[in-house]
Scaffold this motif. Structure first.
Motif: not given
Length: 166
Positions: A62-66
């Motif tokens: 469930g990763n989101r990267s910034f």
């Protein structure tokens, strides 16, 4: 440049803490979470990041990267998860990450949230472990190389915060 790295790291740490401890800050969209970092347009969500900037495999759900640009030659990658209460921070590029990190860790704001509980040397890196003051089940480990080769792809800071659900 050091001031920009300090501001970026302080913002990333605020974001990390907010993501884990206040899921409402991102449940209906990331605007409140992004605002908590106070980094404005220096933060952008990215579809993917290079493998060496990703969290350990067990945290890749469930990763989101910034991407956080602190200069044209330095920045941070922040990976969070919608499934696991964690965040992963990587600082890369040219700049004095060691002094900037030391300065951020010495601030009243950081000390108000985090208590140092240990540190260790592991050959080529030095790690410091913190426990969150309000939620003791949240731990943060920050690691830096003991030698600092100044190349654009060198990882200068690695941090992982995980909330223990047990």
């Amino acid at each position: 440049m050091r001031g920009a790295i300090e501001a970026g790291l302080a913002g990333v740490l605020r974001g990390c803490e907010t993501w884990i401890l206040d899921p409402k800050s991102w449940a209906d969209g990331p605007a409140p979470f992004l605002a908590a970092m106070r980094l404005g347009d220096r933060v952008s969500e990215v579809a993917s990041i290079p493998d060496d900037l990703k969290p350990p495999p067990r945290l890749r759900k469930g990763n989101r990267s910034f991407r956080i640009d602190v200069s044209d030659r330095a920045g941070f990658a922040l990976t969070v998860s919608t499934e696991i209460p964690m965040c992963h921070i990587v600082g890369v590029g040219f700049g004095d990450f060691v002094s900037a990190t030391d300065a951020v860790l010495a601030t009243e704001a950081f000390g108000a949230s985090w208590a140092r509980i240990g540190e260790k040397d592991e050959g080529s890196s030095h790690s410091v472990v913190f426990r969150h003051r309000r939620s003791e089940r949240l731990a943060l480990t920050l690691s830096q190389p003991t030698e600092d080769p100044d190349t654009v792809r060198t990882i200068h800071l690695l941090g992982t915060a995980v909330y223990d659900l047990r």
